[in-house]
Design a protein around this motif. Sequence first.
Motif, PDB file in Angstrom:
ATOM      1  N   ILE A   9       3.074  67.897  35.571  1.00  0.00           N
ATOM      2  CA  ILE A   9       2.698  67.185  34.228  1.00  0.00           C
ATOM      3  C   ILE A   9       2.660  65.795  34.334  1.00  0.00           C
ATOM      4  O   ILE A   9       3.581  65.168  35.110  1.00  0.00           O
ATOM      5  N   SER A  10       1.844  65.128  33.743  1.00  0.00           N
ATOM      6  CA  SER A  10       1.686  63.535  33.861  1.00  0.00           C
ATOM      7  C   SER A  10       3.019  63.180  33.015  1.00  0.00           C
ATOM      8  O   SER A  10       3.447  63.603  32.228  1.00  0.00           O
ATOM      9  N   VAL A  11       3.041  61.802  33.197  1.00  0.00           N
ATOM     10  CA  VAL A  11       4.053  61.095  32.595  1.00  0.00           C
ATOM     11  C   VAL A  11       3.825  61.066  30.985  1.00  0.00           C
ATOM     12  O   VAL A  11       4.688  61.309  30.215  1.00  0.00           O
ATOM     13  N   ALA A  12       2.511  60.802  30.517  1.00  0.00           N
ATOM     14  CA  ALA A  12       2.105  60.731  29.335  1.00  0.00           C
ATOM     15  C   ALA A  12       2.293  61.947  28.678  1.00  0.00           C
ATOM     16  O   ALA A  12       2.880  61.970  27.481  1.00  0.00           O
ATOM     17  N   LYS A  13       2.043  62.973  29.172  1.00  0.00           N
ATOM     18  CA  LYS A  13       2.221  64.352  28.709  1.00  0.00           C
ATOM     19  C   LYS A  13       3.669  64.709  28.755  1.00  0.00           C
ATOM     20  O   LYS A  13       4.152  65.464  27.750  1.00  0.00           O
ATOM     21  N   ALA A  14       4.423  64.254  29.883  1.00  0.00           N
ATOM     22  CA  ALA A  14       5.859  64.453  29.691  1.00  0.00           C
ATOM     23  C   ALA A  14       6.434  63.902  28.429  1.00  0.00           C
ATOM     24  O   ALA A  14       7.457  64.355  27.932  1.00  0.00           O
ATOM     25  N   MET A  15       6.041  62.654  28.092  1.00  0.00           N
ATOM     26  CA  MET A  15       6.592  61.913  26.968  1.00  0.00           C
ATOM     27  C   MET A  15       6.360  62.681  25.637  1.00  0.00           C
ATOM     28  O   MET A  15       7.217  62.898  24.644  1.00  0.00           O
ATOM     29  N   LEU A  16       5.268  63.352  25.370  1.00  0.00           N
ATOM     30  CA  LEU A  16       4.826  63.990  24.480  1.00  0.00           C
ATOM     31  C   LEU A  16       5.529  65.317  24.218  1.00  0.00           C
ATOM     32  O   LEU A  16       5.984  65.930  23.373  1.00  0.00           O
ATOM     33  N   PHE A  17       5.711  66.054  25.318  1.00  0.00           N
ATOM     34  CA  PHE A  17       6.482  67.191  25.516  1.00  0.00           C
ATOM     35  C   PHE A  17       7.894  66.840  24.993  1.00  0.00           C
ATOM     36  O   PHE A  17       8.321  67.705  24.134  1.00  0.00           O
ATOM     37  N   ALA A  18       8.437  65.994  25.671  1.00  0.00           N
ATOM     38  CA  ALA A  18       9.785  65.822  25.230  1.00  0.00           C
ATOM     39  C   ALA A  18       9.985  65.310  23.565  1.00  0.00           C
ATOM     40  O   ALA A  18      10.735  65.663  23.003  1.00  0.00           O
ATOM     41  N   GLU A  19       9.022  64.693  23.220  1.00  0.00           N
ATOM     42  CA  GLU A  19       9.105  64.012  21.852  1.00  0.00           C
ATOM     43  C   GLU A  19       8.938  65.211  21.020  1.00  0.00           C
ATOM     44  O   GLU A  19       9.698  65.389  19.769  1.00  0.00           O
ATOM     45  N   ALA A  20       7.869  66.268  21.299  1.00  0.00           N
ATOM     46  CA  ALA A  20       7.891  67.435  20.590  1.00  0.00           C
ATOM     47  C   ALA A  20       9.364  68.363  20.660  1.00  0.00           C
ATOM     48  O   ALA A  20       9.615  69.155  19.472  1.00  0.00           O
ATOM     49  N   CYS A  21       9.949  68.287  21.663  1.00  0.00           N
ATOM     50  CA  CYS A  21      11.399  69.050  21.486  1.00  0.00           C
ATOM     51  C   CYS A  21      12.584  68.189  21.027  1.00  0.00           C
ATOM     52  O   CYS A  21      13.682  69.039  21.145  1.00  0.00           O
ATOM     53  N   GLY A  22      12.272  67.012  20.617  1.00  0.00           N
ATOM     54  CA  GLY A  22      13.230  66.357  19.753  1.00  0.00           C
ATOM     55  C   GLY A  22      14.084  65.808  21.036  1.00  0.00           C
ATOM     56  O   GLY A  22      15.233  65.266  20.594  1.00  0.00           O
ATOM     57  N   LEU A  23      13.667  65.573  22.205  1.00  0.00           N
ATOM     58  CA  LEU A  23      14.640  64.936  23.236  1.00  0.00           C
ATOM     59  C   LEU A  23      14.109  64.002  23.901  1.00  0.00           C
ATOM     60  O   LEU A  23      12.910  63.579  23.932  1.00  0.00           O
TER      61      LEU A  23
END
Length: 76
Positions: free
Chosen positions: A43-57
């Motif tokens: 996963i790219s850094v940008a997508k990882a940040m979106l992933f985490a934000e969607a998970c509320g973490l």
Amino acid sequence: MTIEKLTMPAARKLKRLTQEDLAKVCGVSPSTVGNWENGTSEISVAKAMLFAEACGLHYDHINFLPKVTVYPYFRP
């Protein structure tokens, strides 16, 4: 106090999201999310940040690496 990192599937399931839900948020296909989760692709850094934000973490609380990372030159 040490906070254990969650795996990507655990973080997703904690928020009761499906791979399809995260795919929409990250702008990728559901199979791409599955590949990230099983370590087939990174996963790219940008997508990882979106992933985490969607998970509320915070992204620091999620382990984005495959379950087992073994390097051939590493000997314990």
